[in-house]
Design a protein around this motif. Structure first.
Motif, short mmCIF file in Angstrom:
data_model
loop_
_atom_site.label_atom_id
_atom_site.label_comp_id
_atom_site.label_asym_id
_atom_site.label_seq_id
_atom_site.Cartn_x
_atom_site.Cartn_y
_atom_site.Cartn_z
N VAL A 57 0.86 -1.18 0.13
CA VAL A 57 0.05 0.18 0.14
C VAL A 57 1.10 1.35 0.05
O VAL A 57 2.22 1.21 0.66
CB VAL A 57 -0.94 0.00 1.20
N LYS A 58 0.41 2.33 -0.43
CA LYS A 58 1.06 3.43 -0.69
C LYS A 58 1.39 4.29 0.68
O LYS A 58 0.36 4.48 1.26
CB LYS A 58 0.50 4.54 -1.74
N VAL A 59 2.45 4.47 1.15
CA VAL A 59 2.71 5.48 2.08
C VAL A 59 3.36 6.60 1.73
O VAL A 59 4.08 6.72 0.98
CB VAL A 59 3.80 4.48 3.07
N THR B 146 -6.85 11.80 -4.53
CA THR B 146 -8.07 12.21 -3.54
C THR B 146 -7.26 11.49 -2.21
O THR B 146 -7.60 12.21 -1.14
CB THR B 146 -9.38 11.59 -3.75
N ASN B 147 -7.09 10.49 -2.17
CA ASN B 147 -6.40 9.99 -0.97
C ASN B 147 -5.19 10.70 -0.45
O ASN B 147 -5.24 10.90 0.89
CB ASN B 147 -5.79 8.41 -1.11
N LYS B 148 -4.28 11.19 -1.11
CA LYS B 148 -3.20 11.96 -0.83
C LYS B 148 -3.77 13.25 -0.33
O LYS B 148 -3.32 13.72 0.75
CB LYS B 148 -2.17 11.88 -1.83
N TYR B 149 -4.69 13.82 -0.99
CA TYR B 149 -5.31 15.09 -0.46
C TYR B 149 -5.81 14.85 0.92
O TYR B 149 -5.51 15.79 1.65
CB TYR B 149 -6.19 15.46 -1.52
N ALA B 150 -6.78 13.65 0.99
CA ALA B 150 -7.10 13.57 2.47
C ALA B 150 -6.03 13.52 3.43
O ALA B 150 -6.15 13.88 4.54
CB ALA B 150 -8.01 12.33 2.41
N ALA B 151 -4.97 12.71 3.13
CA ALA B 151 -3.66 12.53 3.85
C ALA B 151 -3.30 13.99 4.51
O ALA B 151 -3.08 14.15 5.66
CB ALA B 151 -2.74 11.71 3.33
N ARG B 205 0.35 9.88 7.01
CA ARG B 205 1.32 9.22 5.96
C ARG B 205 0.88 7.84 5.77
O ARG B 205 1.13 7.33 4.86
CB ARG B 205 2.75 9.38 6.24
N ASN B 206 0.38 7.13 6.94
CA ASN B 206 0.13 5.93 6.87
C ASN B 206 -1.41 5.65 6.57
O ASN B 206 -2.15 4.34 6.63
CB ASN B 206 0.26 5.05 8.15
#
Lengths: 262, 330
Positions: A57-59, B146-151, B205-206
């Motif tokens: 999974v991407k970290v 979107t996931n990275k934005y949310a992170a 980040r996780n």
């Protein structure tokens, strides 16, 4: 960072949560059991993390450092996202403003040859004017609808009083958080938001936009379409000219396209 | 009353209040509260508020509770991206209107009408097909964006998440049924996901690991067994509540909801079920709308008209010329 658990017990006890979650987060437990009254010692769960698929999974090791991260973290971008969700029609017109009001004129001018340079300048001005007019018209027409929608979204219980609606939407009761989980609610909300523009006012708004473009071109941009040559055209010229006039810059259809509508 | 320029300049117009003067000599200067402006705009604001209230009651509320909405909801439960469909419907209506107008135009001869109508339909068809295709193709990539934005959002607004009493209660619940210490949880994650960021606490980040672990947890047999036992207990408690309500004459007692665990498919669901941040849900929804509207806008207003239809028009003109010349010769 320590989390001090002080409350939340009552939330779970009251049954306000329909799902049990897996908090894979750091914590320090200081309070008594949540749902202690329900879960006595006989409820022994020893299931640890029983993950089966361990595919990579991407970290996000570089979180916050990249260019896009900085955009994503900006409050302005957050406001834009909120606008896109809550004011979709105006956002649609905003996209048109950027695409048809900036990108398209630039491309038209860049692609223009020596012969059609003047036409391209006119077309570019036309595209900018139609995009601006389209955005302004959308903004004004949709503003009260958007505000009304936000009112309903913030307090659905006040407006949605039908007893059957909760069942139809597949939620236990009408409530803001409960509705957010319903895909049916999401769909019908988007439809309700966009119907006034797309279906009811779409065509009149497009016509209004088209009607406003000539005065805007004349008085704001100082550009006026020159009258076409009064030279009589033979049969072979007519269809060609018609096809040329049907290009997507000067025809009402594309004026409309760039004017806040698809 | 004299209001100096400096006193006005020192006001926070947004909130109609004045900041304290840094210069003590002006401490007793009159405050500028913006009441005059409020008095002027108050009736307008009231009218506007009444209008929006009327729209909320007479358009939105009636629409949601209409027979049409009921039928639509029943038939569209699996539809995922309504924004794209609404954009396409709007485009279809307007394109259709122009096509009909072209065909009804008495000033054009039938050949020209046909050519223009075909052009209209072709533009609409190409645009719609292209927009749907691109929108679908970008789906997975945009999900990651979107996931990275949310992170990023979670990382920047950690306080909003960690101070959430619901989340804390759930953490407590998990600790209760597992007896797992925070150190064990993090140690486990690091063992299972060597690429994970070593952290003592929640780390945005996780976020993808947390989502995956959550789904694994929901899917586990141990958890399912636990839920079964738990819900049986809830049934018993609800029976007791009903019995007590009957004695009191309460026809609609509030019952405890059963736990219905469900895996999450994206960051939106993870937020709704676990993180429970109101703003993030709206923003994640906004990301989806942003993508769709941008794709449809680009295709309808730029790619097809500028990059596709211009050359296509030239080909059409050439074909039309050729056709006419053949007719003249004949």
């Amino acid at each position: 960072m320590n989390l001090t658990i002080t409350n939340g017990y009552n939330d779970l006890k009251s049954g306000s949560h329909s799902r049990l979650k897996h908090p894979v987060v750091g914590y320090e437990r200081k309070s008594k059991s949540v749902c202690e009254s329900i879960d006595n010692s006989s409820m022994n769960f020893n299931g640890s993390f029983t993950g089966k698929s361990d595919t990579a999974v991407k970290v996000y090791k570089d979180l916050g450092k990249g260019f896009w991260d900085k955009i994503g973290r900006s409050e302005r971008f957050n406001k834009i996202l909120k606008m896109f969700e809550e004011r979709s029609v105006v956002s649609q017109a905003l996209v048109a403003l950027v695409v048809a009001g900036i990108l398209r004129p630039i491309t038209n001018l860049a692609m223009a040859g020596k012969n059609d340079r003047e036409d391209s300048i006119y077309a570019a001005s036309h595209a900018i004017a139609s995009a601006v007019v389209g955005f302004v018209v959308s903004y004004i027409v949709m503003a009260p609808f958007d505000k009304a929608f936000r009112k309903l979204k913030e307090n659905p219980k006040k407006y949605l009083t039908s007893e059957n609606l909760a069942k139809t939407l597949g939620v236990p009761e009408i409530g803001k958080r409960k509705l957010e989980k319903s895909q049916a609610y999401k769909n019908i909300s988007k439809m309700a938001q966009m119907i006034p523009d797309s279906i009811v006012m779409g065509i009149p708004k497009a016509m209004l936009t088209i009607a406003l473009i000539p005065p805007v071109l004349k008085y704001v941009f100082g550009i006026e379409k020159k009258p076409k040559n009064a030279v009589k055209q033979d049969d072979t010229q007519v269809p060609k000219n018609n096809l040329e006039s049907n290009n997507f810059i000067e025809q009402p259809k594309m004026e409309n396209f760039s004017g806040g509508k698809h | 009353m004299q209001v100096s320029y400096s006193s006005i300049n020192n006001c926070d117009y947004k909130h109609y209040k004045c900041r304290p003067y840094p210069n003590k000599g002006h401490a007793n200067s009159p405050s500028y509260t913006g009441k005059i402006e409020s008095q002027i705009f108050k009736p307008v604001q009231r009218r506007y508020n009444e209008l929006t209230e009327w729209i909320a009651n007479n358009y939105f509320a009636k629409f949601y509770q209409s027979k049409f909405a009921e039928k639509f909801i029943n038939k569209s439960s699996n539809v995922k991206n309504m924004t794209t469909h609404m954009a396409a419907i709007g485009s279809t209506l307007i394109s259709g209107m122009y096509t009909i107008r072209t065909l009804q135009n008495d000033k054009l001869d039938s050949d020209r009408k046909k050519t223009l109508a075909i052009n209209d339909v072709l533009t609409w068809g190409l645009s719609t097909l292209g927009a749907y295709t691109i929108d679908r193709k970008l789906g997975k990539w945009w999900g990651n964006v979107t996931n990275k934005y949310a992170a990023n959002y979670i990382d920047k607004h950690k306080g909003e998440f960690l101070n959430n009493p619901d989340l804390q209660a759930l953490i407590n619940k998990y600790a209760e049924i597992n007896g797992i210490d925070v150190k064990d949880v993090n140690k486990y994650i690091l063992e299972k996901y060597p690429e994970a960021i070593k952290t003592e606490n929640f780390d945005a980040r996780n976020i993808n690991i947390y989502m995956k672990e959550y789904n694994n947890f929901i899917d586990s047999e141990d958890f399912k067994n636990y839920i079964e036992k738990h819900n049986k207990k809830i049934d018993k408690i609800n029976e007791q509540i009903k019995a007590n309500a009957k004695i009191k004459g309460d026809a609609n007692p509030k019952l405890i909801s059963k736990i219905i665990p469900d895996k999450v498919s994206d960051i939106r669901e993870f937020n709704l079920d676990v993180l429970k941040n109101k703003n993030l849900t709206t923003h994640v929804d906004g990301m989806g709308v942003l993508k769709s509207l941008f794709v449809f806008g680009m295709v309808y207003r730029y790619i097809v008209p500028v990059l596709v239809m211009k050359p296509a028009n030239k080909i059409g003109a050439w074909y039309h010329d050729k056709h006419k010349k053949q007719e003249v010769k004949a």
